[in-house]
Motif scaffolding. Structure first.
Motif, PDB file in Angstrom:
ATOM      1  N   ASN A   1      -8.150  11.920   5.415  1.00 60.09           N
ATOM      2  CA  ASN A   1      -7.410  11.130   4.434  1.00 60.09           C
ATOM      3  C   ASN A   1      -6.315  12.613   4.238  1.00 60.09           C
ATOM      4  OD1 ASN A   1      -7.469   8.537   3.998  1.00 60.09           O
ATOM      5  ND2 ASN A   1      -9.401   9.056   4.649  1.00 60.09           N
TER       6      ASN A   1
ATOM      7  N   ASP B   1     -18.998   7.690   4.394  1.00 55.77           N
ATOM      8  CA  ASP B   1     -18.117   6.814   4.921  1.00 55.77           C
ATOM      9  C   ASP B   1     -17.209   6.446   6.227  1.00 55.77           C
ATOM     10  OD1 ASP B   1     -15.251   5.727   2.937  1.00 55.77           O
ATOM     11  OD2 ASP B   1     -15.479   5.309   4.762  1.00 55.77           O
TER      12      ASP B   1
ATOM     13  N   GLU C   1     -16.359  12.343   4.144  1.00 54.99           N
ATOM     14  CA  GLU C   1     -16.379  11.405   5.159  1.00 54.99           C
ATOM     15  C   GLU C   1     -16.698  12.665   6.411  1.00 54.99           C
ATOM     16  OE1 GLU C   1     -11.240  10.934   4.313  1.00 54.99           O
ATOM     17  OE2 GLU C   1     -11.762  10.718   6.105  1.00 54.99           O
TER      18      GLU C   1
ATOM     19  N   SER D   1       0.969  -1.403  -0.130  1.00 53.30           N
ATOM     20  CA  SER D   1      -0.008   0.327  -0.066  1.00 53.30           C
ATOM     21  C   SER D   1       1.245   1.619   0.216  1.00 53.30           C
ATOM     22  CB  SER D   1      -1.406   0.094   1.261  1.00 53.30           C
ATOM     23  OG  SER D   1      -1.886   0.722   1.170  1.00 53.30           O
TER      24      SER D   1
END
Ligand code: KE4
Length: 427
Positions: free
Chosen positions: A210, A238, A205, A22
């Motif tokens: 993020n 989310d 969100e 990742s």
């Protein structure tokens, strides 16, 4: 002398792109060699050179009860001894679905999957299938996993469709995604006024993690809820990161807003790969095998991952769990703020439940644009000074941090001692 981390990183890059599975793990944003972790326990983990770190990533959120919690490990061992996967329904999946519906009242029915990406992608397809509309709205700085429709950045103008942020995403996919500014209710009003009857869903969100930690304003989320209801669009929260992280009932309980669908992940798996999407039963009934929206997964509801998740969800229901977690995280950010201010460093921090953000700027950011003015170089120097002192922060100026129930006062004091030295080196 070459460290084992260096040797492993060189080796890893031969067989895996960038040496990681990742991208954020590769330390490209902060520079240097990623640490290859060999074991973890409570608030700590150890790298290949047997250096111990206080861990403020917690696997990007899942390790909320601390690493290798004996109850979680035992549940996994017992489940594994009964077989790893059956490809058939199990009672554990019912238990988990019922518990999620109990803990998140807006969720009337839920489907378990294996990653946050899969959950968000499935929620989008469900919203499109249930409404018969193609357009989706997301916000700059929010990340919902790497499904094609979500790897899109703002178009040139407010009402122009998005452009791909990633190679391999066809324009034909991106053109159905509108990307607006986070915390800008007026933009939402304008877009819905112009094309509300074409919008399948808005995905957000509700506490962003993020672009670093950024709180939504109540007005922003309230406008979103009102407009989605008014125009028949599906509101998707989310909560892969914020769910069971910022509060027991997630961000939706903090803002007292009921989304139509919620995406969950991370904490609900306790470190093993399980995520979920759920919400209104009249929407969920569109999913196969009942309806025409197809969604599936070989390992969905896997019995070993469900065992880890259930053991974790049991532990976070303990009386006072979130009060203690929030208090420790607040102590962390206050202590870091004091350490920085004592050295005259432009720095501030914020905490929501067990999640925190560190900002190298004078005032709290309130938008993506203000977040981007944080001093990234200062963060990177601070990151490495803390890493050398045995404190592992998120390897990016634009990621959130996470505290576990095992981050006690002694752990915080050790963190402050490292921070005082790291901040003084920044002067
Ligand atoms: P996964 O597919 O990585 O399980 O979940 C995607 C996702 C969806 N929604 C939100 C709000 C998320 O935060 C995430 C994943 N978060 C990142 C942290 N920035 C995971 C770390 C990584 O990508 O390695």
């Amino acid at each position: 002398m070459t460290s084992h981390n260096d040797t492993l990183f060189t080796r890893a890059q031969q067989s895996t792109p960038g040496g990681v599975n990742s991208p954020v793990r590769a330390f490209r944003s902060v520079g240097g060699t990623p640490r290859f972790i060999t074991r973890a326990e409570g608030p700590y983990f150890w790298d290949a050179d047997d250096h111990r770190y206080i861990d403020y990533i917690g696997s990007w959120g899942p390790a909320i009860v601390g690493h290798a919690h004996p109850d979680v490990v035992r549940a996994v061992q017992e489940a594994a001894a009964r077989g790893l996967s059956f490809g058939a329904p199990t009672e554990g999946e019912i238990d988990m679905a019922e518990l999620i519906c109990q803990l998140v009242p807006s969720i009337e029915q839920v489907r378990l999957v294996s990653s946050g990406t899969e959950a968000a992608m499935s929620a989008l397809r469900l919203a499109r299938g249930a409404t018969g509309r193609d357009m989706i709205v997301k916000f700059e700085g929010c990340y919902h996993g790497h499904a094609d429709s979500l790897l899109v950045k703002a178009g040139s103008g407010l009402l122009t469709f998005g452009n791909p942020t990633s190679a391999g995403v066809p324009e034909d996919f991106a053109k159905h995604t509108l990307v607006l500014d986070y915390n800008d209710p007026q933009q939402l009003e304008d877009v819905f006024a112009r094309m509300g009857d074409r919008i399948a869903c808005v995905i957000v969100e509700p506490v962003a993690g993020n672009m670093n930690l950024l709180r939504a304003t109540p007005a922003f989320l309230q406008a979103m809820r009102r407009l989605c209801t008014q125009h028949g669009a599906v509101l998707i929260f989310d909560e892969v990161m914020s769910g069971f992280r910022v509060a027991r009932g997630g961000a939706q309980s903090l803002y007292d807003i009921k989304p139509d669908l919620t995406v969950l992940g991370k904490v609900i798996g306790g470190g093993l790969p399980v995520a979920a999407f759920g919400g209104r039963a009249d929407l969920m009934k569109h999913l196969a095998p009942l309806g025409g929206v197809y969604q599936a997964g070989t390992l969905s509801g896997n019995p070993v991952t469900v065992a880890a998740g259930m053991a974790t969800l049991k532990l976070i229901q303990a009386p006072g769990f979130y009060e203690n977690l929030s208090a420790q995280t607040e102590k962390l950010v206050q202590g870091l703020q004091t350490a920085a201010n004592d050295q005259g460093i432009d720095f501030c921090a914020d905490a929501v439940g067990g999640m925190f953000g560190l900002y190298f700027r004078k005032e709290q950011p309130t938008s993506y644009a203000t977040m981007m003015t944080c001093d990234k170089e200062a963060f990177n120097r601070f990151f490495h000074a803390m890493l050398d002192a045995g404190v592992y922060l998120a390897p990016s100026a634009f990621e959130a941090g996470f505290v576990s129930a095992q981050h006690d006062d002694a752990i915080l004091e050790a963190t402050f001692a490292a921070a005082r030295k790291a901040f003084s080196a920044l002067k």
